[in-house]
Design a protein around this motif. Structure first.
Motif, PDB file in Angstrom:
ATOM      1  N   ILE B 220       0.843  -1.205   0.000  1.00  0.00           N
ATOM      2  CA  ILE B 220       0.000   0.000   0.000  1.00  0.00           C
ATOM      3  C   ILE B 220       0.873   1.247   0.000  1.00  0.00           C
ATOM      4  O   ILE B 220       0.612   2.222  -0.703  1.00  0.00           O
ATOM      5  N   ARG B 221       1.940   1.198   0.776  1.00  0.00           N
ATOM      6  CA  ARG B 221       2.868   2.327   0.824  1.00  0.00           C
ATOM      7  C   ARG B 221       3.392   2.638  -0.581  1.00  0.00           C
ATOM      8  O   ARG B 221       3.419   3.787  -1.014  1.00  0.00           O
ATOM      9  N   VAL B 224       0.766   4.268  -2.716  1.00  0.00           N
ATOM     10  CA  VAL B 224       0.630   5.698  -2.455  1.00  0.00           C
ATOM     11  C   VAL B 224       1.687   6.456  -3.237  1.00  0.00           C
ATOM     12  O   VAL B 224       1.403   7.481  -3.873  1.00  0.00           O
ATOM     13  N   VAL B 225       2.915   5.954  -3.211  1.00  0.00           N
ATOM     14  CA  VAL B 225       3.986   6.625  -3.959  1.00  0.00           C
ATOM     15  C   VAL B 225       3.619   6.688  -5.442  1.00  0.00           C
ATOM     16  O   VAL B 225       3.742   7.728  -6.082  1.00  0.00           O
ATOM     17  N   PHE B 228       0.941   9.255  -6.138  1.00  0.00           N
ATOM     18  CA  PHE B 228       1.459  10.622  -6.059  1.00  0.00           C
ATOM     19  C   PHE B 228       2.417  10.931  -7.195  1.00  0.00           C
ATOM     20  O   PHE B 228       2.501  12.072  -7.647  1.00  0.00           O
ATOM     21  N   MET B 229       3.151   9.922  -7.649  1.00  0.00           N
ATOM     22  CA  MET B 229       4.013  10.143  -8.825  1.00  0.00           C
ATOM     23  C   MET B 229       3.174  10.598 -10.004  1.00  0.00           C
ATOM     24  O   MET B 229       3.490  11.598 -10.669  1.00  0.00           O
ATOM     25  N   MET B 231       0.173  11.870  -9.962  1.00  0.00           N
ATOM     26  CA  MET B 231      -0.493  13.135  -9.683  1.00  0.00           C
ATOM     27  C   MET B 231       0.472  14.301  -9.881  1.00  0.00           C
ATOM     28  O   MET B 231       0.133  15.301 -10.525  1.00  0.00           O
ATOM     29  N   THR B 232       1.665  14.182  -9.298  1.00  0.00           N
ATOM     30  CA  THR B 232       2.633  15.268  -9.412  1.00  0.00           C
ATOM     31  C   THR B 232       3.018  15.489 -10.867  1.00  0.00           C
ATOM     32  O   THR B 232       3.029  16.629 -11.348  1.00  0.00           O
ATOM     33  N   PRO B 294      11.827   7.768  -7.359  1.00  0.00           N
ATOM     34  CA  PRO B 294      10.497   8.268  -7.728  1.00  0.00           C
ATOM     35  C   PRO B 294      10.578   9.588  -8.496  1.00  0.00           C
ATOM     36  O   PRO B 294       9.785   9.829  -9.404  1.00  0.00           O
ATOM     37  N   PHE B 295      11.541  10.411  -8.149  1.00  0.00           N
ATOM     38  CA  PHE B 295      11.682  11.684  -8.841  1.00  0.00           C
ATOM     39  C   PHE B 295      12.008  11.456 -10.312  1.00  0.00           C
ATOM     40  O   PHE B 295      11.439  12.109 -11.198  1.00  0.00           O
ATOM     41  N   VAL B 298       8.895  10.491 -11.985  1.00  0.00           N
ATOM     42  CA  VAL B 298       8.024  11.641 -12.195  1.00  0.00           C
ATOM     43  C   VAL B 298       8.500  12.451 -13.392  1.00  0.00           C
ATOM     44  O   VAL B 298       7.698  12.865 -14.239  1.00  0.00           O
ATOM     45  N   ILE B 400      -2.155  -3.737  -8.053  1.00  0.00           N
ATOM     46  CA  ILE B 400      -2.065  -2.851  -9.220  1.00  0.00           C
ATOM     47  C   ILE B 400      -3.368  -2.888 -10.008  1.00  0.00           C
ATOM     48  O   ILE B 400      -3.914  -1.855 -10.403  1.00  0.00           O
TER      49      ILE B 400
END
Lengths: 257, 419, 381
Positions: B220-221, B224-225, B228-229, B231-232, B294-295, B298, B400
């Motif tokens: 789940i963690r 979330v990442v 947000f990836m 979304m950002t 993650p960056f 993104v 997923i």
């Protein structure tokens, strides 16, 4: 006769590097306060003529004077300023569909207000009052905050008239204002335009499809065929022969009541 | 022609040699050049592709190797050109079809054989050197008394597809392409495995019903990442794509400078769009270092989203109703006011809808980008897969699927509301 | 019936109000999550990795959080035009006609940032950006100053090395066979081609079974419709990449057939859905006409429906072909075969110049296919 309000001299408009001719050497004059109706088949150049008068379309040749000003010589900036005096209504109403009636009516004041205020949607109180007055006049006060696309066709066209009224125009260009409406609604819309003409003294140039409407409302009629002026005179002067000349041999006159 | 229809094309040539006449000459000349050239290129391309495919199949089945031509390249070239010329002269070629044209006599009747031969001979001196095409009508058309005119079915009966040259061509093309494709991609052993080894995937499906509970929180963690990836990346992409879309809309960019900017942006965007986010992720992972996984993900999603959104937005801008612009301009409004009252109200909802759509895609993409090390759930999945931890992999896949399904549903619902 | 109607409307309104309340509750829950996240991270200095989603709260914390957010939602609901109400368009009712003064002020008198839902929306947006920034570890510094490895990559990648475009690279082989870039690219295109053709061929008949207006309203019709639509939806939400994993294990890691199968399955589901939506959206007029002329169901499909949907079917298929070409270039990442094998091989070896050549080839092909399918779609529709 007094100095004419609108003078069109040898107006010509060609598209496609001269290979499509929309208007051919059209000249006429309009007195102040006249209700001039332009008739002709689709594609005969009616819309182009109206749009040349407020220069939404740039004429290729010829001159246009409004109130003694040669508008074909104005710079784009001056022209924008001049357009405030020329109201226009359209066949398909051309309203902001997703905005309220009020916003649509207020856009008639865009030319009178500083840009930054209008960009934020801030119109002065006097403009809002004027908007309500004009909405009342076209009988849509209750609908002021209804979205424009929720209205019927006739109501939308009345919003269009209110928008034109906001400009406090001297000249109204109506491009087939009732072609998209049913006959009953057509008359109510035409009556509002007539009222503008009679009461506010606005000079009206309207293009219409039906000759019966033109006879009923026009004080003078001009007719275009293939971009050429083929008739200029009083409504009652159009007889059967003239009619065939304007609309072609196969046409039959249809009454709209 | 209906009565009252404007007489569109005045007869006769421009009388005097003026600047207008020169401009006209080039304007219509280049139009003709473009038309003729596009037909020729289409036909040559079509012939070349078929030729290459046939050779591919022949080489494949005779030697088992991969090869493309049996003949020297110059024979190949001459053959392609000649075949295209013959096709255009003696039939209705592929190019004619695409451009919806046909070869007729100037009086509209069927060409004679003699005229066709003449057309074919003159084609070589007219189309190959290119510049004669600037003349309207072109030398090969004028010389043979034929012309390319808009195709019409009026007063004719259609032939069945297998009796038209294009129909036969497409049939051959499909046959050759499928034969080649099957022969090179599918091997017998693989096919046998496809039908006999379905059981090997059971361990996945089993984990769908009994997921590995110990990794649920961790999964789940990572989810979330991933969310947000996406979304950002989407929100930053919107910030860049909205202004760019105005510069990439043909109807707003007029004039030489405008057209130049338009072209540059459109071409750049379509090149960027052609590079998959996965490839971008590889690039950015090296750029920012694997520590900021993650960056990097993104950034990859961001770059791809910008190009995609710009295209979608700009296409929407190009299809706005010009009537409203006219109406607002008629009130004496200036350009900014027209933008605010005539353009923006028309695009707000479609833009939001496209953004949601892209967000949806980005969530799917984020899982894929993660697989090359871009962080989030994809990275976890790849880790389990490469470590042969099937049960854990199955659990992650279950999550997923649930996420993608949920987001897809949500975004479709919201978009339906907006429409 | 006439007396039933208001009650029904009221019940609908109640349901919508409950949904609105739920939405408000969720948004406050999100706020609480954000607050907790930042508290964890900044105040209590608890390491990031452990606290994305799991919140450590004291025993009374959970009920407090749940009830607290619910209380906030109820308060919002009662005091004004909350975000949930806005989302469901539950506007407050107006009893009397508007006064002149109200008309004058209008909606423009209250810009959205001064309404309750506006404030909440802005808050949520800001929170999302802040959370996103933090969770994703956005670091402009790293973007401006690339790593030393990146410099090395940039210096090597220009000019790209097209040495092995036509000739196979001796260092690289797939299952004992040598491949040049061109060979693998052609193979990749073939993969996409086969997947699209197979997928479209299966999706076409299925789509009619998944269209409401074809299947009618008999129990059997419902059943078939439900099964087909369910199949489309489930198989579509499993990404191509995940299918590739499954088939790679099933057939063999790196086999093109695995990639083809993965693409095909996803293509069937995606195209099937698009097709059947298209069938549902047809103009019923021609159907009526054929039925009126005594046509059977098959004849209705052949003469009333197919002519209407064929152009958009082609357009969707071309669109899907475009997607499949893109996908097939990277599907090797999860064992699907194709040019991706070479791409990831060179990436792992750090042979940037050769990688550049592969990437440029892929870009050229994908771009050309995109352009072609776009032009063709323009032609069709």
């Amino acid at each position: 006769m007094a100095e004419p309000y609108l003078v069109v001299e040898h107006l010509t408009k060609v598209y496609e590097r001269g290979h499509v001719v929309a208007l051919k050497d059209v000249s006429f004059e309009v007195q102040k306060g006249e209700f001039l109706v332009i008739i002709g088949l689709s594609g005969s150049g009616k819309s182009t003529l109206l749009r040349c008068i407020n220069r939404l379309i740039e004429p290729t040749k010829g001159r246009i004077f409004i109130d003694g000003v040669e508008i074909t010589k104005l710079s784009p900036r001056q022209m924008r300023k001049f357009r405030r005096k020329i109201g226009m209504i359209f066949q398909h109403f051309n309203l902001i569909k997703r905005a309220t009636v009020m916003t649509n009516v207020l856009t008639g004041r865009l030319g009178y207000n500083p840009t930054w205020r209008t960009l934020l949607g801030l119109f002065p109180r006097s403009d809002r009052e004027l908007a309500l007055k004009n909405l009342e006049r076209v009988g849509l006060l209750e609908k002021a905050y209804v979205r424009a696309d929720e209205l019927s066709g006739g109501q939308q066209q009345r919003v269009g008239i209110a928008r034109a009224l906001m400009q406090q125009p001297e000249l109204l260009l109506a491009d087939e204002p009732v072609s998209a409406l049913d006959p009953a609604t057509s008359h109510s819309v035409m009556q509002y335009i007539e009222q503008m003409n009679r009461e506010d003294g606005v000079t009206v140039l309207a293009s219409l499809h039906f000759l019966s409407l033109a006879r009923r409302y026009g004080t003078r009629i001009i007719a275009l065929r293939d971009g050429e002026l083929v008739f200029d005179g009083l409504p009652e002067e159009i007889d059967d022969r003239k009619f065939k000349e304007i609309y072609g041999e196969e046409a039959e006159e249809v009454e709209v009541r | 022609m209906p009565p009252g229809y404007p007489k569109v094309y005045p007869k006769g040539k421009p009388r005097r040699m003026s600047l207008d006449a020169v401009a006209d000459f080039f304007y219509f000349g280049f139009r003709n050049l473009r038309k003729q050239l596009s037909i020729a290129v289409l036909d040559m391309g079509a012939v070349a592709v078929l030729w290459l495919l046939m050779n591919y199949v022949i080489i494949r089945f005779s030697t088992g190797q991969i090869g493309y031509t049996l003949v020297p390249w110059w024979i190949f070239g001459v053959g392609v050109v000649e075949a295209a010329a013959l096709w255009e002269s003696f039939g209705r070629s592929f190019g004619h079809r695409v451009e919806r044209l046909e070869l007729r006599r100037t009086d509209g009747r069927e060409p004679t054989l003699k005229q066709r031969v003449l057309y074919w001979l003159l084609w070589h001196v007219s189309v190959l050197p290119l510049f004669p095409l600037l003349l309207v009508p072109s030398p090969h058309e004028r010389g043979s008394g034929l012309e390319l005119r808009p195709f019409t079915m009026e007063g004719r009966v259609p032939r069945p597809w297998w009796r038209t040259s294009t129909g036969i061509y497409v049939a051959w093309l499909m046959g050759a392409a499928l034969t080649a494709a099957i022969s090179v991609t599918i091997s017998w052993e693989d096919l046998v495995r496809l039908f006999t080894r379905a059981g090997t995937t059971a361990k996945f499906w089993r984990s769908f019903f009994s997921p590995d509970t110990s990794i649920i929180l961790k999964t789940i963690r990572e989810l979330v990442v991933t969310v947000f990836m996406a979304m950002t990346a989407t929100s930053f992409a919107v910030l860049v794509a909205v202004p760019l879309s105005f510069l990439a809309a043909r109807n707003l960019m007029r004039g030489v400078v405008g057209r130049f900017i338009y072209t540059v942006i459109r071409v750049t965007m379509s090149i960027i769009r052609s590079i998959e986010p996965v490839v971008w992720a590889i690039f950015f992972l090296v750029w920012v270092g694997a520590k900021l996984a993650p960056f990097a993900g993104v950034l990859a999603l961001f770059v791809h989203s910008v190009s995609d959104l710009t295209k979608l937005y700009a296409e929407r801008l190009e299809s706005i109703d010009p009537g409203l612009i006219e109406a607002i301009a008629a009130t004496g409004a200036n350009r900014l006011q027209i933008l605010r009252y005539a353009v923006i109200p028309q695009i707000v909802n479609p833009y939001i809808s496209f953004t949601l759509y892209r967000w949806d895609i980005n969530i799917r993409m984020a899982t894929v980008v993660g697989m090359v090390g871009g962080g989030g759930i994809g990275q976890a999945l790849f880790f389990y897969l490469t470590g042969n931890l099937w049960k854990q992999a199955g659990t992650v896949m279950l999550f997923i699927i649930a996420l993608v399904w949920g987001i897809d549903y949500l975004s479709a619902k919201l978009r339906a509301k907006l429409a | 019936m006439a007396r039933m109607l208001p009650a029904k409307v009221e019940r609908g309104r109640l349901r919508r109000r409950l949904i609105a309340l739920f939405l408000d509750w969720m948004s406050w829950g999100y706020v609480a999550y954000g607050v907790m996240y930042f508290l964890n991270d900044y105040w209590w200095r608890i390491p990031l990795e452990r606290f994305y989603s799991t919140l450590t709260l004291p025993p009374w914390g959970w009920p407090a959080a749940v009830l607290g957010t619910l209380a906030m939602a109820v308060v919002c609901e009662l005091t004004g035009y909350s975000l949930g109400k806005r989302a469901l368009k539950l506007e407050p009712k107006r009893e009397r006609p508007l006064t002149r003064e109200e008309l004058l002020r209008g909606r423009a008198g209250k810009p959205f940032w001064r309404t309750q839902w506006g404030v909440m929306a802005v808050l949520l947006l800001a929170l999302t950006v802040a959370l996103g920034w933090h969770i994703v570890k956005i670091d402009p510094e790293a973007l401006i100053h690339p790593s030393p490895r990146a410099r090395e990559m940039l210096s090597e990648i220009f000019p790209p090395d097209f040495r092995y475009f036509r000739v196979p690279d001796p260092a690289f082989e797939l299952r004992g066979l040598p491949y040049s870039i061109l060979d693998l690219m052609v193979l990749t295109i073939f993969m996409a081609l086969l997947a699209t053709v197979l997928g479209a061929a299966v999706a076409l008949p299925l789509s009619f079974l998944g269209a409401r207006n074809i299947m009618g309203f008999s129990p059997v019709g419902w059943l078939v419709y439900g099964v087909v639509r369910g199949f489309f939806n489930i198989f579509r939400s499993i990404e191509t990449m995940l299918w590739a994993v499954v088939f790679a294990i099933w057939i063999r890691w790196g086999s093109p057939l695995a990639g083809i199968m993965a693409l095909t399955v996803h293509t069937i589901a995606a195209l099937g859905k698009l097709y059947s939506e298209q069938v549902e959206g047809i103009d019923p007029g021609p159907v009526e006409a054929v039925v009126a002329a005594g046509g059977s169901r098959a004849e209705v499909i052949r003469y009333a429906i197919l002519p209407q949907v064929i152009p958009s079917f082609w357009a969707f298929t071309l669109y899907r072909w475009d997607i499949n070409v893109r996908m097939s270039t990277v599907i090797a990442l999860v064992g699907g075969g194709g040019i991706g094998d070479m791409l990831f091989y060179y990436k792992n070896e750090g042979k940037w110049a050769l990688l550049g050549a592969v990437v440029i080839t892929i870009v050229a092909v994908v771009w050309a296919m995109d352009y072609l399918s776009g032009r063709l779609r323009e032609r069709i529709t």
